[in-house]
Write an enzyme that holds these catalytic residues in place. Sequence first.
Site, PDB file in Angstrom:
ATOM      1  N   TYR A  38      51.450 -50.917  -0.350  1.00  0.00           N
ATOM      2  CA  TYR A  38      51.526 -49.923   0.720  1.00  0.00           C
ATOM      3  C   TYR A  38      52.983 -49.593   1.045  1.00  0.00           C
ATOM      4  CZ  TYR A  38      50.762 -47.619   5.205  1.00  0.00           C
ATOM      5  OH  TYR A  38      50.751 -46.708   6.226  1.00  0.00           O
TER       6      TYR A  38
ATOM      7  N   SER B 245      39.796 -37.602  10.217  1.00  0.00           N
ATOM      8  CA  SER B 245      39.843 -38.691  11.192  1.00  0.00           C
ATOM      9  C   SER B 245      41.296 -39.026  11.501  1.00  0.00           C
ATOM     10  CB  SER B 245      39.117 -39.938  10.657  1.00  0.00           C
ATOM     11  OG  SER B 245      39.761 -40.412   9.481  1.00  0.00           O
ATOM     12  N   GLY B 246      41.497 -39.925  12.474  1.00  0.00           N
ATOM     13  CA  GLY B 246      42.822 -40.447  12.772  1.00  0.00           C
ATOM     14  C   GLY B 246      43.824 -39.385  13.188  1.00  0.00           C
ATOM     15  N   ILE B 247      45.091 -39.582  12.783  1.00  0.00           N
ATOM     16  CA  ILE B 247      46.133 -38.660  13.231  1.00  0.00           C
ATOM     17  C   ILE B 247      45.985 -37.285  12.579  1.00  0.00           C
ATOM     18  CG2 ILE B 247      47.708 -40.579  13.682  1.00  0.00           C
ATOM     19  CD1 ILE B 247      49.338 -39.690  11.272  1.00  0.00           C
ATOM     20  N   GLY B 248      45.364 -37.221  11.398  1.00  0.00           N
ATOM     21  CA  GLY B 248      45.132 -35.920  10.779  1.00  0.00           C
ATOM     22  C   GLY B 248      44.195 -35.072  11.614  1.00  0.00           C
TER      23      GLY B 248
ATOM     24  N   GLY C 126      43.653 -35.475   4.743  1.00  0.00           N
ATOM     25  CA  GLY C 126      43.293 -36.634   5.562  1.00  0.00           C
ATOM     26  C   GLY C 126      43.022 -36.221   6.991  1.00  0.00           C
ATOM     27  N   ALA C 127      42.417 -35.052   7.179  1.00  0.00           N
ATOM     28  CA  ALA C 127      42.262 -34.479   8.521  1.00  0.00           C
ATOM     29  C   ALA C 127      40.890 -34.716   9.129  1.00  0.00           C
ATOM     30  CB  ALA C 127      42.538 -32.980   8.469  1.00  0.00           C
TER      31      ALA C 127
END
Length: 285
Positions: A174, A23-26, A20-21
């Site tokens: 979730y 976008s976002g925190i990744g 998950g790298a």
Amino acid sequence: MSVTLPAPGRMEGRTVVITGASSGIGRAAAIELAALGADVVVVGRNPERTRAVAEQIGGRAYLADFERLDDVRRLADELNRDLPAIHVLANNAGGIGPKTETVDGFGSMFQRNHLAGFLLTNLLLPRIVATAADAPPASVRIIQTASAAAASGRIRFDDLDTKKGPWLAGWRAYGASKLENVVFTRELARRLAGTGVTAYAFHPGFVASGFGNRGALVSFGQRFALSSEQGAEPLVRLAAAPDVPAPSGNYFDRLKAPGRLPKQADDAGVAKALWSVSEVRAGLR
């Protein structure tokens, strides 16, 4: 007694795999860890974004859709082929979304948030354990991006795919999947005792990143949210801190442990049962 994650150290000579790298925190964690000297492996679903992050940091890009377990198996084969050592595995891929079923026949949130990471971890585990044999004690780590939503989650073995009851915009599924992240981490820590590999889960905080369609209330709250860089701070510290001041299996709420969790998180029977059913669903046995 509460403990706080120390600042990260240098990472030269260490290989970090982040899912998950793209976008976002990744993505934010990949950039920061590369700046600390790590060899960062960028795993994502979107080809353009994943390759762009890898090019930006001088890392390597690998593609996988976690809603397809065959993709996860192929990814593991590629990583085992290409990486002689894995010092940190950060299972960060996931999110919240509509009520759908994967091609493997499982609820998309159960598979994307828990089962795919469980499978990838198990397929990479021999390489990770071997890495720990030649590394400083407790410096080889498996990190799980969980969420404070775990505190309201419940693991129902008769409904792991959340097909029963109200959908509630995906929040029930979730919360359950994020609790599964924590329970998986605790059982993983138990099984890895004595190997030199440690495992931790963390809540990044409420982050302003597009990890799913979360509804009007959450969209309104975005104005008060953390940036992706702030949300990535626990991941970066767990990966790069010279020492983690908490036993393996702990859950960090941002930078502090232990975080608040429901009773199921401390139930060893639930942890063993989740591991067993996940093995079956992932095709490991």
